[in-house]
Design an enzyme around this catalytic site. Sequence first.
Site, PDB file in Angstrom:
ATOM      1  N   GLN A   1       1.218  -1.042   0.084  1.00 38.23           N
ATOM      2  CA  GLN A   1      -0.203   0.175   0.469  1.00 38.23           C
ATOM      3  C   GLN A   1       0.927   1.500  -0.336  1.00 38.23           C
ATOM      4  O   GLN A   1       0.339   1.897  -0.470  1.00 38.23           O
ATOM      5  CB  GLN A   1      -0.864   0.381   1.091  1.00 38.23           C
ATOM      6  CG  GLN A   1      -1.826   1.632   0.785  1.00 38.23           C
ATOM      7  CD  GLN A   1      -2.657   1.134   1.884  1.00 38.23           C
ATOM      8  OE1 GLN A   1      -3.270   2.205   3.205  1.00 38.23           O
ATOM      9  NE2 GLN A   1      -2.573  -0.200   3.200  1.00 38.23           N
TER      10      GLN A   1
ATOM     11  N   GLU B   1       1.253  -1.700   7.904  1.00 36.13           N
ATOM     12  CA  GLU B   1       0.474  -0.250   8.737  1.00 36.13           C
ATOM     13  C   GLU B   1      -0.304  -0.078  10.416  1.00 36.13           C
ATOM     14  O   GLU B   1       0.434   0.794  10.727  1.00 36.13           O
ATOM     15  CB  GLU B   1      -0.881  -0.677   8.217  1.00 36.13           C
ATOM     16  CG  GLU B   1      -1.956   0.798   8.402  1.00 36.13           C
ATOM     17  CD  GLU B   1      -1.342   2.103   8.235  1.00 36.13           C
ATOM     18  OE1 GLU B   1      -1.559   1.887   7.006  1.00 36.13           O
ATOM     19  OE2 GLU B   1      -1.687   2.578   9.375  1.00 36.13           O
TER      20      GLU B   1
ATOM     21  N   ASP C   1       0.790   3.456   6.144  1.00 35.85           N
ATOM     22  CA  ASP C   1       0.750   3.859   4.825  1.00 35.85           C
ATOM     23  C   ASP C   1       0.802   4.300   3.807  1.00 35.85           C
ATOM     24  O   ASP C   1       1.353   5.428   2.879  1.00 35.85           O
ATOM     25  CB  ASP C   1       0.055   1.813   4.083  1.00 35.85           C
ATOM     26  CG  ASP C   1       0.525   0.621   4.436  1.00 35.85           C
ATOM     27  OD1 ASP C   1       1.779   0.439   4.817  1.00 35.85           O
ATOM     28  OD2 ASP C   1       0.034  -0.006   4.982  1.00 35.85           O
TER      29      ASP C   1
ATOM     30  N   GLY D   1      -7.837  20.011  21.183  1.00 30.42           N
ATOM     31  CA  GLY D   1      -7.485  21.491  20.089  1.00 30.42           C
ATOM     32  C   GLY D   1      -7.533  21.871  20.781  1.00 30.42           C
ATOM     33  O   GLY D   1      -8.218  22.175  22.321  1.00 30.42           O
ATOM     34  N   GLY D   2      -7.834  23.357  20.668  1.00 30.69           N
ATOM     35  CA  GLY D   2      -8.192  24.536  21.362  1.00 30.69           C
ATOM     36  C   GLY D   2      -9.508  24.846  21.448  1.00 30.69           C
ATOM     37  O   GLY D   2     -10.206  25.683  22.727  1.00 30.69           O
TER      38      GLY D   2
HETATM   39  N1  COA Z   1      11.721 -10.297  -9.457  1.00 29.68           N
HETATM   40  C1  COA Z   1      12.544 -10.914  -8.726  1.00 29.68           C
HETATM   41  N2  COA Z   1      12.822 -10.658  -7.083  1.00 29.68           N
HETATM   42  C2  COA Z   1      12.110  -9.855  -6.419  1.00 29.68           C
HETATM   43  C3  COA Z   1      11.427  -9.105  -7.470  1.00 29.68           C
HETATM   44  C4  COA Z   1      11.076  -8.712  -8.685  1.00 29.68           C
HETATM   45  N3  COA Z   1      10.363  -8.459  -9.536  1.00 29.68           N
HETATM   46  N4  COA Z   1       9.723  -8.051  -7.079  1.00 29.68           N
HETATM   47  C5  COA Z   1      10.950  -8.598  -5.847  1.00 29.68           C
HETATM   48  N5  COA Z   1      11.466  -9.350  -5.132  1.00 29.68           N
HETATM   49  C6  COA Z   1      12.142  -9.747  -3.974  1.00 29.68           C
HETATM   50  C7  COA Z   1      13.088  -8.688  -3.754  1.00 29.68           C
HETATM   51  O1  COA Z   1      14.087  -8.658  -4.040  1.00 29.68           O
HETATM   52  C8  COA Z   1      13.503  -9.881  -2.237  1.00 29.68           C
HETATM   53  O2  COA Z   1      13.685 -10.707  -2.390  1.00 29.68           O
HETATM   54  P1  COA Z   1      15.007 -11.004  -0.753  1.00 29.68           P
HETATM   55  O3  COA Z   1      14.598 -10.796   0.449  1.00 29.68           O
HETATM   56  O4  COA Z   1      15.552 -12.107  -1.046  1.00 29.68           O
HETATM   57  O5  COA Z   1      15.933  -9.697  -1.325  1.00 29.68           O
HETATM   58  C9  COA Z   1      11.731 -10.249  -1.975  1.00 29.68           C
HETATM   59  O6  COA Z   1      10.963 -10.435  -3.397  1.00 29.68           O
HETATM   60  C10 COA Z   1      10.592 -10.205  -0.786  1.00 29.68           C
HETATM   61  O7  COA Z   1      10.386  -8.191  -1.083  1.00 29.68           O
HETATM   62  P2  COA Z   1      10.315  -7.562   0.270  1.00 29.68           P
HETATM   63  O8  COA Z   1      10.266  -6.144   0.118  1.00 29.68           O
HETATM   64  O9  COA Z   1      10.881  -8.124   1.246  1.00 29.68           O
HETATM   65  O10 COA Z   1       8.620  -8.788   0.634  1.00 29.68           O
HETATM   66  P3  COA Z   1       8.102  -9.169   2.084  1.00 29.68           P
HETATM   67  O11 COA Z   1       6.906  -9.473   1.440  1.00 29.68           O
HETATM   68  O12 COA Z   1       8.541 -10.339   2.372  1.00 29.68           O
HETATM   69  O13 COA Z   1       7.785  -8.039   3.040  1.00 29.68           O
HETATM   70  C11 COA Z   1       7.042  -5.796   3.293  1.00 29.68           C
HETATM   71  C12 COA Z   1       6.984  -6.517   2.869  1.00 29.68           C
HETATM   72  C13 COA Z   1       6.066  -4.847   3.640  1.00 29.68           C
HETATM   73  C14 COA Z   1       6.963  -5.965   4.667  1.00 29.68           C
HETATM   74  C15 COA Z   1       8.595  -4.995   3.639  1.00 29.68           C
HETATM   75  O14 COA Z   1       8.177  -5.417   1.983  1.00 29.68           O
HETATM   76  C16 COA Z   1       8.632  -3.282   3.818  1.00 29.68           C
HETATM   77  O15 COA Z   1       8.731  -3.898   5.219  1.00 29.68           O
HETATM   78  N6  COA Z   1       8.716  -2.748   3.226  1.00 29.68           N
HETATM   79  C17 COA Z   1       8.883  -1.555   3.826  1.00 29.68           C
HETATM   80  C18 COA Z   1       8.360  -0.374   4.931  1.00 29.68           C
HETATM   81  C19 COA Z   1       6.573  -0.335   3.960  1.00 29.68           C
HETATM   82  O16 COA Z   1       6.659  -0.057   2.883  1.00 29.68           O
HETATM   83  N7  COA Z   1       5.572  -1.132   4.963  1.00 29.68           N
HETATM   84  C20 COA Z   1       4.389  -0.479   3.919  1.00 29.68           C
HETATM   85  C21 COA Z   1       3.927  -2.034   3.224  1.00 29.68           C
HETATM   86  S1  COA Z   1       1.912  -1.025   2.616  1.00 29.68           S
END
Ligand code: COA
Length: 488
Positions: A78, A200, A229, A308-309
């Site tokens: 998101q 979030e 988010d 607030g105020g």
């Molecule tokens: N091709 C190949 N690999 C891909 C890819 C693509 N097109 N797109 C993503 N990936 C891989 C990434 O490189 C990562 O691999 P790695 O862990 O081996 O390096 C993997 O997919 C997963 O990415 P990740 O971001 O860790 O996803 P997740 O589902 O495990 O975590 C979140 C999701 C949201 C918790 C995390 O991305 C996060 O903390 N983001 C930052 C904060 C944020 O925006 N949070 C709010 C989300 S609404």
Amino acid sequence: MATKKKTAARPKAKAKAASRKVVKLASRKPAAKVKARAPAKPKAAASGIKIPKRSMKPWGQDGKALDGVRILDFTHVQSGPTCTQLLAWFGADVIKVERPGIGDITRGQLMDVPNADSLYFTMLNHNKRSITLDSKSKEGMRVLERLVKTCDVLVENFAPGALDRMGLTWERIHTWNPRMVVASVKGFGPGPYEDCKVYENVAQCAGGSASTTGFRDGPPLVTGAQIGDSGTGLHLALGIVCALFQRNRTGRGQRVLASMQDGVLNLCRVKLRDQQRLAHGPLKEYSQYGENIPFGDATPRAGNDSGGGQPGWILKCKGWETDPNAYIYFITQAPVWEKICDLIGKPEWKTDPDYAKPPARLPRLRHVFDTIEQWTMTMTKFEVMNACNAVDIPVGPILSMKELAEEQSLRESGTIVEVDHPTRGKYLSVGNPIKLSDSITEVKRSPLLGEHTDEILSKVLKFTAAEIAEIKASGATGEAPKAKMAAE
Ligand code: COA
């Protein structure tokens, strides 16, 4: 500054008319041609950036605010998609890079229509193009390199370190394209939690929102508004636009970081204000004060106190026994106190020393609101709203999502739009909440997974037919027979 002074000095009626005009202008369709003399030569702004000749085209018909900006959109879920959707609505060409066969995880989350992208996805990815690409393959990186060289901004919200692990370090990106802005959402900024994954509600809790939301005698609460988010996505969008503006002068890109904890804390700014006020005595605007309950050492949860105020509270309206949203937020704004007294049938409060002035009312807010509630309960929330607004008393009916979805004025302003989608049919979405009078938003449906892969490889990245065949055969886009075989 001069304009501000002029507005402040304007009589109330005129100021109201002017504000109505602005709203109208934002939602109005382009009308007549601009009748203004164009300056002879481009001028330079204070920043030194050349200002082009003034457009003579009708309002809203000279492109979009971010025309010419191309975004490599590596976002998912998101926060990041909120940001890039806004940029797309303002005219940026947003190319969403998704994992072959899977795509953004939200495509398949909270599904309501079988085999169709979820509303979770469609409502966050309008006006974008989708290319599928395995960024961890050799050919995938070849495509990514060209994307980096072709785009102005890379936006990502992977878990900390994921972009580097892909091989897309800032140094590498900056070498390939020194003008590129690299923008990230992360859960936390630098510090002990910088490596944590965040969603979030984690951000709402870590950013101070949960500890200050809810009732004093209950647990911390998260809010329905996605301030962690979508709120951070908004912050990031502003950072990107600023970085692009600075690039006009410096010629170089920069990194933009919006952490979710920082974003939530920014939105909870007033609660940090109250934290510091606590050192100088009780928070008299909190009803806890009137109830003689001592304050602790941190900003407390304050229920529905406005904090607030101008004290406020949520009051029952007619039908509250069966309708969970038959309530209204009532603000006892000091300048209209006398009108409130007349309206609720307590004219004697206008001169009663216990009620006439705001400080006198603070210890008895509970009683004030209980009395007003006796009045609001005799009418529907909309009747209360009409009665109060007629005499300038600020109130807010508690509107349900159903009521908002059916609200005609939101449809007319483009804040709620109906979108058609090839696999799920028609659905409602929230359109662009920010209205620009010369950059009119058209909401276009979200892309299907990989819908624009060929178009982007050939038309944007200018790969030859032979090169495209090579890339596809490698499985990098997930469409090659080879890739399918590997998956079987
Ligand atoms: N091709 C190949 N690999 C891909 C890819 C693509 N097109 N797109 C993503 N990936 C891989 C990434 O490189 C990562 O691999 P790695 O862990 O081996 O390096 C993997 O997919 C997963 O990415 P990740 O971001 O860790 O996803 P997740 O589902 O495990 O975590 C979140 C999701 C949201 C918790 C995390 O991305 C996060 O903390 N983001 C930052 C904060 C944020 O925006 N949070 C709010 C989300 S609404």
